[in-house]
Write a protein that holds these residues in place. Sequence first.
Motif, PDB file in Angstrom:
ATOM      1  N   PRO A 190       6.914 -88.408  -7.724  1.00  8.88           N
ATOM      2  CA  PRO A 190       5.658 -87.746  -8.092  1.00  8.88           C
ATOM      3  C   PRO A 190       4.730 -88.633  -8.924  1.00  8.88           C
ATOM      4  O   PRO A 190       3.521 -88.499  -8.834  1.00  8.88           O
ATOM      5  N   TYR A 234       2.033 -80.621 -14.223  1.00 10.34           N
ATOM      6  CA  TYR A 234       3.412 -80.731 -14.708  1.00 10.34           C
ATOM      7  C   TYR A 234       3.446 -80.677 -16.233  1.00 10.34           C
ATOM      8  O   TYR A 234       4.239 -79.948 -16.818  1.00 10.34           O
ATOM      9  N   VAL A 244      13.280 -83.482  -8.302  1.00  9.90           N
ATOM     10  CA  VAL A 244      13.243 -84.880  -7.854  1.00  9.90           C
ATOM     11  C   VAL A 244      14.498 -85.164  -7.032  1.00  9.90           C
ATOM     12  O   VAL A 244      15.610 -84.853  -7.461  1.00  9.90           O
ATOM     13  N   VAL A 245      14.311 -85.719  -5.862  1.00 12.38           N
ATOM     14  CA  VAL A 245      15.410 -86.005  -4.935  1.00 12.38           C
ATOM     15  C   VAL A 245      15.287 -87.468  -4.510  1.00 12.38           C
ATOM     16  O   VAL A 245      14.186 -87.914  -4.176  1.00 12.38           O
ATOM     17  N   LEU A 301       9.364 -78.894 -10.719  1.00 12.17           N
ATOM     18  CA  LEU A 301       9.607 -80.161 -10.014  1.00 12.17           C
ATOM     19  C   LEU A 301      11.088 -80.337  -9.735  1.00 12.17           C
ATOM     20  O   LEU A 301      11.920 -80.175 -10.627  1.00 12.17           O
ATOM     21  N   SER A 354      10.363 -87.219  -4.031  1.00 15.39           N
ATOM     22  CA  SER A 354      11.134 -88.325  -4.604  1.00 15.39           C
ATOM     23  C   SER A 354      10.346 -89.066  -5.673  1.00 15.39           C
ATOM     24  O   SER A 354      10.911 -89.611  -6.609  1.00 15.39           O
TER      25      SER A 354
END
Lengths: 225, 227
Positions: A78, A90, A99-100, A97, A76
């Motif tokens: 990074p 990255y 993202v959640v 990646l 959620s």
Amino acid sequence: MTAVFSDPGDAVAGIADGSTVLIGGFGMAGMPVQLIDALIRQGATGLTVVSNNAGNGDTGLAALLAAGRVRKMICSFPRQSDSWVFDGLYRSGKIELEVVPQGTLAERMRAAGAGIGAFYCPTGVGTPLAEGKETRTIDGRDHVLEYPIKGDVVLIAAHAGDRMGNLVYRKTARNFGPVMATAAALTIAQVHHVVETGELDPEAVVTPCIYVDRILDLNAKEATP
Amino acid sequence: MNSAVKTVEHLGRGPLGRDELAALVARDIPPGSFVNLGIGQPTTVADHLPAGSGVVLHTENGMLGMGPAAHGDEIDPDLTNAGKMPVTELPGASYFHHADSFAMMRGGHLDVCVLGAFQVSGRGDLANWHTGAPDAIPAVGGAMDLATGAKQVFVMMTLFAKDGTPKLVPECTYPLTGLACVSRVYTDLAVFHIDRGGVTVVETYGTSAAELASRLEIAVRTLDREP
């Protein structure tokens, strides 16, 4: 049957390349550092790691990332002041990646552990994180369809465990531990100490032993010369 | 809660300082509320909650009844807030795992959350997680869950960006966090309420409502009913 180990290497034996590994912790609170260090030595690579953050400083998850073992991060949050290891990977295109939203991340793992096929969730509606997802209006409110995240392996830190594998946690270090413990084929917990079966108050057990396959007893390791 | 009937213009003074702004938000949190304070400036609201307010602070990493920042011997690596800073626990505190913590939020049990923002639209849309810049690493944390789940979302921000452009806008240009979720916006220059009818200026600081209206690109109403 839960196995109790004193050697971190034994506790992580058999983790395969390409595994999806759920790693507990919120920042460093509840991060299973000894298990992660053992996983680095064990050598599994091409991993997909699911964890709230993408490593802090140079230890724990950050060390696993630095060792080049992680193909994809699902998390959620990074980007932090001390996430330089992830940031570098990255920006150089060396890691994927996803993202959640934090609550959706937890619920997707809860769903995996609870045998739920998918669920409709209002979080993220109308935002870039809902793009491409099925939506449905329920009771006048828009929801997006979210699928479970199931792991091959879970690495978590708990405060104490008994020989059957029941776990208790301490303060906010509990965070993702109890949810992740349910969501993978192989759940490995490191604990500060192992007590005899019957010594934990059954009313206070947070993660029941059915979810726990292996325990690493950190106290036993420290006691070994 | 502040039930103003007439817009109050505080003209004989400058804009609100950061501490004054935090105190203003704290003033408007109903006693006994369950409240989540976002990372950064919203965290400072806790310092202004009156003693005996009965406000219970939620931190999304899994705690109700969070106390002030921990110092010295109080610091415990197993007890942190959502910003990963060491905190303390108050009597009556409880701990729970992440799925429960967000169920609490998503399920509509939190009365108020206070968040920072890049932009808020006249409909109450919120943008606070990502600038959308090509080199920015996206990180959302619990912002979307809070925006969607809390019964009331208060935003704390400066009204104008460093380049002078308003942050209360007709449409957010930054990636959205949530749709029509913000009910109040607390800024250095004014307090706004947002509902289906639009944006209302409730208080101004160091400027008049008319002057503010001329600097914004959205229609703002004033309250003019005599108390």
